[in-house]
Motif scaffolding. Sequence first.
Motif, PDB file in Angstrom:
ATOM      1  N   ALA A 248       0.873  -1.184   0.000  1.00 45.41           N
ATOM      2  CA  ALA A 248       0.000   0.000   0.000  1.00 45.41           C
ATOM      3  C   ALA A 248       0.905   1.227   0.000  1.00 45.41           C
ATOM      4  CB  ALA A 248      -0.925   0.002   1.207  1.00 45.41           C
ATOM      5  N   VAL A 250       1.834   5.192  -0.343  1.00 43.23           N
ATOM      6  CA  VAL A 250       1.253   6.510  -0.091  1.00 43.23           C
ATOM      7  C   VAL A 250       2.332   7.567  -0.251  1.00 43.23           C
ATOM      8  CG1 VAL A 250      -0.500   5.640   1.498  1.00 43.23           C
ATOM      9  CG2 VAL A 250       1.714   6.391   2.378  1.00 43.23           C
ATOM     10  N   SER A 284      -6.012  -1.930   0.503  1.00 44.13           N
ATOM     11  CA  SER A 284      -6.420  -0.712  -0.204  1.00 44.13           C
ATOM     12  C   SER A 284      -7.795  -0.924  -0.798  1.00 44.13           C
ATOM     13  CB  SER A 284      -5.418  -0.358  -1.310  1.00 44.13           C
ATOM     14  OG  SER A 284      -4.134  -0.127  -0.788  1.00 44.13           O
ATOM     15  N   ASP A 285      -8.529   0.182  -0.920  1.00 45.12           N
ATOM     16  CA  ASP A 285      -9.788   0.183  -1.657  1.00 45.12           C
ATOM     17  C   ASP A 285      -9.765   1.330  -2.652  1.00 45.12           C
ATOM     18  OD1 ASP A 285     -10.132   2.422  -0.119  1.00 45.12           O
ATOM     19  OD2 ASP A 285     -11.603   1.518   1.232  1.00 45.12           O
ATOM     20  N   GLY A 288      -8.187   4.563  -1.204  1.00 38.65           N
ATOM     21  CA  GLY A 288      -6.785   4.568  -0.822  1.00 38.65           C
ATOM     22  C   GLY A 288      -6.476   3.496   0.199  1.00 38.65           C
ATOM     23  N   PRO A 289      -5.266   3.498   0.771  1.00 38.69           N
ATOM     24  CA  PRO A 289      -4.870   2.482   1.743  1.00 38.69           C
ATOM     25  C   PRO A 289      -5.711   2.526   3.015  1.00 38.69           C
ATOM     26  CG  PRO A 289      -2.954   3.645   0.872  1.00 38.69           C
ATOM     27  CD  PRO A 289      -4.151   4.401   0.423  1.00 38.69           C
ATOM     28  N   ARG A 356      -7.521   5.522   7.446  1.00 35.22           N
ATOM     29  CA  ARG A 356      -7.673   5.628   5.992  1.00 35.22           C
ATOM     30  C   ARG A 356      -6.823   6.790   5.484  1.00 35.22           C
ATOM     31  NH1 ARG A 356     -11.584   3.006   3.260  1.00 35.22           N
ATOM     32  NH2 ARG A 356     -12.976   1.671   4.494  1.00 35.22           N
ATOM     33  N   ALA A 359      -5.504   8.121  -1.674  1.00 38.46           N
ATOM     34  CA  ALA A 359      -4.807   7.387  -2.723  1.00 38.46           C
ATOM     35  C   ALA A 359      -3.568   8.144  -3.169  1.00 38.46           C
ATOM     36  CB  ALA A 359      -5.751   7.144  -3.911  1.00 38.46           C
TER      37      ALA A 359
END
Length: 372
Positions: A248, A250, A284-285, A288-289, A356, A359
């Motif tokens: 993930a 960032v 992640s979705d 974002g992570p 959260r 992204a």
Amino acid sequence: MTIRAHLALVYGITFAVAATVLSVGVYLLTSTLSAPAQPPAATTSPSGTPSSAAHQAVADQGALPGLALAAGIALVAGLAVASVLGWVVAGRMLAPIKRITAIARDTASRNLHARVALAGPRDEIKELADTFDGMLARLERTFQSQRRFAANASHELLTPLTTGRAILEVAAATPAKCDVPVLIEQLLTVNRQSEQLVDTLLELARAEHGVVRATRTDLATVVEMALAQTRSEATERELAIEVVSAPAVVDGDPGLLDRLVVNLLRNAVRHNRPGGHVRLRLGSDEAGPVLTVSNTGPEVPADRLHELFEPFVRATPRTRGGHGLGMAIIRAVAEAHRGAVTVEPNPGGGLTVAVRLPALDDAQCRRNLGSA
């Protein structure tokens, strides 16, 4: 000149211009209609007096100056009335602004409890008043939080100093019974506690300062390093740690992100029951992570969850090595990275904390890497 006087003057001038144009138009139209296309012939009646047509033409021409004078008087009177009405209407319109000004002046004297609380239709002035009230509410919460923070920090910093002084006073009162190695160890322990508290406060200050320079960071690597720092403590408490981690990436400060994950794991370990477990999920979705940590600690009332993010606030009695700053650091780091933190109680006890983060921003990351 005040805004009220400006508005009254504008109203008066607007009325004067409109009334002048109307009066001139009426005067010109009347003079045009009253003037005959051809001058009337000078005819007389059989008795030798001028005819009625000639009399009417002369009367119409003589009425025009009187009409102009009447229009001028009406214009001056209307201007006075319009100015007075403009002054009154402007005062009514600006009354909420004066109230907002009075509240702002009162707020400057540190009275953050006052509110405008403007009633009426939802227009631009009411929106301004509501926005101002919202700002005052946020300022009041901030000042209250700062006062609590200062009081709690003073207490926490004073505690080890008081403990060290008590140890030294006991040693000075009974020097013959003083065990120097034990005394040194006790003082070193107190000193380490003070250093840990100061370091934690510095971490919180750094997190609240925000991200100075973001770099592309894989949270999976940060999680591995954080686990290495907390696994021994979990082993001492016979806790099982379950980890499900996926890459993930960032844009963020690696040091702050490390503090975020370490505090998440330390809270889950220290606020746990012996033989319990800690579960960490990283994925992640679309947004974002998402990093989620849950444990099997004591039950926390739902109405106290929001207090956990306040500095020096603990949902459970003091545990070893904790100062009540972990959740405050977690929230500060998440917000510094434009993220958010949520907390939910687990059935049977413990908490699930989800962080959260946004992204990956490729454009921002390229700018940061280019400036490095």
